[in-house]
Design a protein around this motif. Sequence first.
Motif, PDB file in Angstrom:
ATOM      1  N   HIS A   1     -48.233  65.737 -59.923  1.00  0.00           N
ATOM      2  CA  HIS A   1     -49.064  64.917 -59.302  1.00  0.00           C
ATOM      3  C   HIS A   1     -50.304  64.891 -59.931  1.00  0.00           C
ATOM      4  O   HIS A   1     -51.410  64.327 -59.439  1.00  0.00           O
ATOM      5  CB  HIS A   1     -49.243  65.606 -57.922  1.00  0.00           C
TER       6      HIS A   1
ATOM      7  N   ALA B   1     -51.512  60.445 -63.990  1.00  0.00           N
ATOM      8  CA  ALA B   1     -51.504  59.153 -63.553  1.00  0.00           C
ATOM      9  C   ALA B   1     -50.977  58.118 -64.694  1.00  0.00           C
ATOM     10  O   ALA B   1     -51.349  58.377 -65.750  1.00  0.00           O
ATOM     11  CB  ALA B   1     -53.095  58.594 -63.080  1.00  0.00           C
TER      12      ALA B   1
ATOM     13  N   ASN C   1     -42.874  61.702 -59.214  1.00  0.00           N
ATOM     14  CA  ASN C   1     -43.982  62.458 -58.288  1.00  0.00           C
ATOM     15  C   ASN C   1     -45.389  62.421 -58.816  1.00  0.00           C
ATOM     16  O   ASN C   1     -45.912  63.104 -58.253  1.00  0.00           O
ATOM     17  CB  ASN C   1     -43.249  63.742 -58.182  1.00  0.00           C
ATOM     18  N   SER C   2     -45.676  61.281 -59.820  1.00  0.00           N
ATOM     19  CA  SER C   2     -46.776  61.010 -60.359  1.00  0.00           C
ATOM     20  C   SER C   2     -47.557  59.836 -59.726  1.00  0.00           C
ATOM     21  O   SER C   2     -46.850  59.212 -59.005  1.00  0.00           O
ATOM     22  CB  SER C   2     -46.870  60.913 -61.815  1.00  0.00           C
ATOM     23  N   HIS C   3     -48.670  59.480 -59.951  1.00  0.00           N
ATOM     24  CA  HIS C   3     -49.531  58.407 -59.532  1.00  0.00           C
ATOM     25  C   HIS C   3     -49.015  57.347 -60.500  1.00  0.00           C
ATOM     26  O   HIS C   3     -48.971  57.663 -61.693  1.00  0.00           O
ATOM     27  CB  HIS C   3     -51.129  58.502 -59.461  1.00  0.00           C
ATOM     28  N   GLY C   4     -49.270  56.013 -60.156  1.00  0.00           N
ATOM     29  CA  GLY C   4     -48.592  54.979 -61.006  1.00  0.00           C
ATOM     30  C   GLY C   4     -49.495  53.643 -60.704  1.00  0.00           C
ATOM     31  O   GLY C   4     -49.773  53.501 -59.585  1.00  0.00           O
ATOM     32  N   PHE C   5     -49.739  52.835 -61.850  1.00  0.00           N
ATOM     33  CA  PHE C   5     -50.386  51.650 -61.687  1.00  0.00           C
ATOM     34  C   PHE C   5     -50.033  50.977 -62.747  1.00  0.00           C
ATOM     35  O   PHE C   5     -50.380  50.947 -63.827  1.00  0.00           O
ATOM     36  CB  PHE C   5     -51.965  51.625 -61.500  1.00  0.00           C
TER      37      PHE C   5
ATOM     38  N   ALA D   1     -60.134  54.485 -63.768  1.00  0.00           N
ATOM     39  CA  ALA D   1     -59.853  55.607 -63.122  1.00  0.00           C
ATOM     40  C   ALA D   1     -60.157  56.928 -63.289  1.00  0.00           C
ATOM     41  O   ALA D   1     -60.617  57.742 -62.950  1.00  0.00           O
ATOM     42  CB  ALA D   1     -57.952  55.405 -62.928  1.00  0.00           C
TER      43      ALA D   1
ATOM     44  N   ASN E   1     -62.034  59.620 -61.496  1.00  0.00           N
ATOM     45  CA  ASN E   1     -61.325  61.067 -61.347  1.00  0.00           C
ATOM     46  C   ASN E   1     -60.814  61.781 -62.532  1.00  0.00           C
ATOM     47  O   ASN E   1     -60.018  61.076 -62.937  1.00  0.00           O
ATOM     48  CB  ASN E   1     -60.140  60.929 -60.230  1.00  0.00           C
TER      49      ASN E   1
ATOM     50  N   LEU F   1     -57.576  64.087 -63.280  1.00  0.00           N
ATOM     51  CA  LEU F   1     -55.699  63.695 -63.665  1.00  0.00           C
ATOM     52  C   LEU F   1     -55.830  63.762 -65.198  1.00  0.00           C
ATOM     53  O   LEU F   1     -56.698  63.485 -66.017  1.00  0.00           O
ATOM     54  CB  LEU F   1     -55.685  62.362 -62.941  1.00  0.00           C
TER      55      LEU F   1
ATOM     56  N   TYR G   1     -54.248  61.161 -67.428  1.00  0.00           N
ATOM     57  CA  TYR G   1     -54.083  59.744 -67.943  1.00  0.00           C
ATOM     58  C   TYR G   1     -53.022  59.341 -69.018  1.00  0.00           C
ATOM     59  O   TYR G   1     -53.213  59.896 -70.164  1.00  0.00           O
ATOM     60  CB  TYR G   1     -55.195  59.053 -68.065  1.00  0.00           C
TER      61      TYR G   1
END
Length: 350
Positions: free
Chosen positions: A57, A60, A78-82, A96, A100, A103, A105
């Motif tokens: 988590h 990103a 289970n990570s952030h994604g875009f 991003a 923040n 994280l 990247y």
Amino acid sequence: MTYVRPTFRHPALPTNDLGYTVDYYEGSLSTLCAGCGHDGISAAIAQGCFELNIEPHRVAKLSGIGCSSKTPAYFLANSHGFNSVHGRMPSVATGANLANRDLLYLGVSGDGDTASIGMGQFVHVIRRNLNMVYLVMNNGCYGLTKGQDSATADPGSKNKHGSVNLFESIDLASLAIELGATFVAQSFSGDKGQLIPLIKAAMSHPGFAFINVISPCVTFNNNPGSTKSYDYVREHMETTALMDFVPIAREIKADYQEGSVENLKMHDGSTISLRKLDQSWDPLDRISAMNAVQQSRIKSEILTGLLYMVPDTADLHAMLQTSDRSLNSLPQAELCPGLAVLETLNTSLR
Ligand SMILES: Cc1ncc(C[n+]2csc(CCOP(=O)(O)OP(=O)(O)O)c2C)c(N)n1
Ligand code: SF4
């Protein structure tokens, strides 16, 4: 065809320091063509994050458009994604990261996504030394749109239909070194022994870390005459050094008796150990690194390994002197200091 990953795992799978097994770092089942180099890179990313004991988590994942840009679905579920727009991953990553900084990247792109439509964004994210890993899955073609030559296809390289590329290729690693990237590496999707330590070192680097990974497209660019096919890359790979990444607080176990060994200290105290194969190459000297890459290009070889690194570097936040806390952790009063402060600021600019 259904794409359901079996959930059964060997009960004795090793765990990392956080107690996770490697499958916690995997993603959905890949829908890429069987044998695509990109899948090997996804597996190397999962393994590298597992070995580095990264909480998923805290990561990103960002990408553009292409088969390569689809891969963040296949690792770190289970990570952030875009998944952004074609060639625009760097600006999303910049926004991003500025909002923040806490994280990690990880930007994934293709050679089409980076070297054509995204070239403008690529060069500027390097100049800004954004603290991120930028990984290009480089197959010399636009896989997703059925195999057109990309700007990294070598002159004289033949595509599946036999047509020869007439144009000069863009060498992304040389360009990154030239533009001041503070970590530049090159590898091959089929060489996990080299790729995993490079990913771990890049994830631990405090500025812009670029990895160009040759990743054959088995459907459109794996034919005789292509310089990005599995056979060609295996026959023409030249390695700068045998490398090992040793995280902080871990004993250096590798045996480096033969050859010359370079131990590069990272900012956090971890070490990259390089057993040099080419004595004329110095990973801390930009000119020497550029020379080594150009020499290998002249010989039609692909120089792999860590090409160049600046261990201690000031990233975009340090240059801009931004808040050392992420914006979502700042209280309203600090985010919006009020009309009086705004008026003082405006007056100072008049
Ligand atoms: C603005 C825009 N232009 C063109 C396209 C069509 N398109 C989709 S993916 C792609 C190129 C993909 O090549 P690459 O980045 O090398 O990734 P690969 O599929 O080879 O992994 C193109 C031209 C698009 N999606 N958006
Ligand atoms: S078309 Fe090429 S790049 Fe895309 S998934 Fe298939 S092999 Fe990989």
